[in-house]
Structure formats: C-alpha cells, structure tokens
Design a protein around this motif. Structure first.
Motif, mmCIF file in Angstrom:
data_model
loop_
_atom_site.group_PDB
_atom_site.id
_atom_site.type_symbol
_atom_site.label_atom_id
_atom_site.label_comp_id
_atom_site.label_asym_id
_atom_site.label_seq_id
_atom_site.Cartn_x
_atom_site.Cartn_y
_atom_site.Cartn_z
ATOM 1 N N VAL A 121 4.587 3.514 3.154
ATOM 2 C CA VAL A 121 4.298 2.226 2.521
ATOM 3 C C VAL A 121 3.955 1.134 3.535
ATOM 4 C CG1 VAL A 121 5.539 2.402 0.324
ATOM 5 C CG2 VAL A 121 6.816 1.860 2.415
ATOM 6 N N HIS A 122 3.151 0.198 3.049
ATOM 7 C CA HIS A 122 2.942 -1.067 3.760
ATOM 8 C C HIS A 122 3.452 -2.178 2.871
ATOM 9 C CE1 HIS A 122 1.068 -4.616 5.510
ATOM 10 N NE2 HIS A 122 0.722 -4.933 4.281
ATOM 11 N N ILE A 166 0.864 -1.196 0.000
ATOM 12 C CA ILE A 166 0.000 0.000 0.000
ATOM 13 C C ILE A 166 0.894 1.238 0.000
ATOM 14 C CG2 ILE A 166 -1.816 1.310 1.166
ATOM 15 C CD1 ILE A 166 -2.672 -1.171 2.640
ATOM 16 N N LEU A 167 0.622 2.153 -0.922
ATOM 17 C CA LEU A 167 1.199 3.491 -0.837
ATOM 18 C C LEU A 167 0.198 4.296 -0.009
ATOM 19 C CD1 LEU A 167 2.420 4.026 -4.541
ATOM 20 C CD2 LEU A 167 3.421 2.635 -2.710
ATOM 21 N N MET A 184 11.561 -1.164 1.585
ATOM 22 C CA MET A 184 10.772 -0.237 2.411
ATOM 23 C C MET A 184 11.622 0.377 3.520
ATOM 24 S SD MET A 184 7.404 -2.650 2.790
ATOM 25 C CE MET A 184 7.029 -2.048 4.411
ATOM 26 N N GLY A 185 12.435 -0.426 4.166
ATOM 27 C CA GLY A 185 13.210 0.026 5.323
ATOM 28 C C GLY A 185 12.439 -0.146 6.618
ATOM 29 N N ALA A 186 13.085 0.170 7.732
ATOM 30 C CA ALA A 186 12.495 -0.037 9.055
ATOM 31 C C ALA A 186 11.204 0.766 9.223
ATOM 32 C CB ALA A 186 13.488 0.364 10.133
ATOM 33 N N THR A 187 10.309 0.231 10.061
ATOM 34 C CA THR A 187 9.011 0.872 10.336
ATOM 35 C C THR A 187 9.183 2.340 10.715
ATOM 36 O OG1 THR A 187 8.248 -1.262 11.174
ATOM 37 C CG2 THR A 187 6.889 0.655 11.705
ATOM 38 N N ILE A 197 12.823 3.318 0.954
ATOM 39 C CA ILE A 197 11.685 4.224 0.715
ATOM 40 C C ILE A 197 11.407 5.064 1.960
ATOM 41 C CG2 ILE A 197 9.179 4.303 0.330
ATOM 42 C CD1 ILE A 197 9.588 1.725 -1.436
ATOM 43 N N ARG A 198 11.379 4.407 3.123
ATOM 44 C CA ARG A 198 11.034 5.156 4.336
ATOM 45 C C ARG A 198 12.111 6.166 4.718
ATOM 46 N NH1 ARG A 198 8.247 -0.080 7.245
ATOM 47 N NH2 ARG A 198 6.085 0.377 6.671
#
Ligand code: ATP
Ligand code: MG
Length: 137
Positions: A114-115, A7-8, A88-91, A101-102
């Motif tokens: 992102v999810h 998910i974006l 994505m990278g870490a939460t 991205i994160r």
C-alpha cells in the motif's frame, strides 16, 4: 473529516488480496469514496514518486509500480491521513506493528502492498493526479 490518497500496489493485485486489504481499511472506519483499477504508465509512476528520484531505489520502485495493475483510492474519515498511515504500518514490513496491513500482507520494503499520503497537502495533490471531482462520491 479528511481525505487521503491510497494505492493498492501491484503485489496486492497480483496476489488477489485487494478485498482483504479493503476490509482492513473499512474496519478502521475509513470510507472508500473513490476507487479505480489502472495500469500506471512509467511517466505516471515517475511523476508520482518524483520526490524519491535521487534515491537508489527509484528505478526499482518505478519498475515495481508499473509491473501490474494497481488500485487507486480516495479514503475519507476522521484524521484520514494519519489514521491510514497507522493502519498501513511501517514502510518496512519487518518493522510494522501487529495488525497493520504491511505486517499482515507485505513481503518486503519494496513490495509493501500500500501507499498512503504523508500529509493532507500531499493528499490533495495526489488525489488530483488520479481523480476527477465527480468520481469521488
Ligand atoms: P509510500 O510513499 O509508498 O506510502 P512510505 O511513505 O511508507 O510509503 P517512502 O519513504 O515514501 O515510504 O518510500 C516510498 C516507497 O519506496 C516505499 O513504500 C517503498 O515501496 C519504496 N522504498 C522505500 N525505501 C526503500 C528501500 N530501502 N528499498 C526499496 N524500496 C524502498
Ligand atoms: Mg511516502
């Protein structure tokens, strides 16, 4: 080859960076084989994040995920689930690695752009919540 669900999140649509995020996804050799822009209902968000319903941030999370349009996606590639988690990278973006991205795009742990599914099994369940087989090509 494997599929994962992505998910974006609303911070991505709000800031008009969905194309920039997709460029990172495609550069990582993940193919976007299903994609749709939707407004999530409260019920949809609550079901999707059911696993977190006892967490203190659950209300905030559901409010955020319904605060604007999201782009739901099916990504395909080798080890897609693990590969996408890596991209994505870490939460928490403050802890995310360079180039993820994160790290590149996210402002906070709540609004982290992102999810991505955390297992192949959950990917199947999550894809089925938002896509019909015929809409993945
Ligand atoms: P996602 O499931 O969205 O891919 P994740 O698997 O990295 O992210 P989870 O632990 O599953 O992280 O948390 C789900 C989402 O809940 C996070 O992406 C984030 O948006 C939100 N969240 C997690 N921890 C917090 C927190 N401490 N405060 C606010 N929101 C949080
Ligand atoms: Mg998760």
């Amino acid at each position: 080859t494997e599929r994962t669900f992505s998910i974006l999140k609303p911070d991505a649509t709000k800031r008009n960076i969905t194309g920039a995020v997709n460029a990172v996804i495609e550069k990582a050799a993940l193919r976007i084989v299903g994609q749709r822009r939707i407004q999530m209902s409260r019920a949809q968000a609550e079901t999707f994040y059911e696993i977190h319903k006892e967490r203190p941030f659950f209300g905030e999370l559901v409010t955020f995920m319904t605060s604007g349009p999201v782009v739901v996606q099916v990504l395909e590639g080798e080890n897609a689930v693990a590969r996408y988690r890596e991209v994505m990278g870490a939460t928490n973006p403050a802890q995310a690695a360079e180039g993820t991205i994160r790290k590149t795009f996210s402002e906070s742990v709540g609004e982290n752009t992102v999810h991505g599914s955390d297992s192949a099994e959950n990917a199947k369940i999550e894809i089925a919540q938002f896509f019909e087989d015929g809409d993945i090509v």
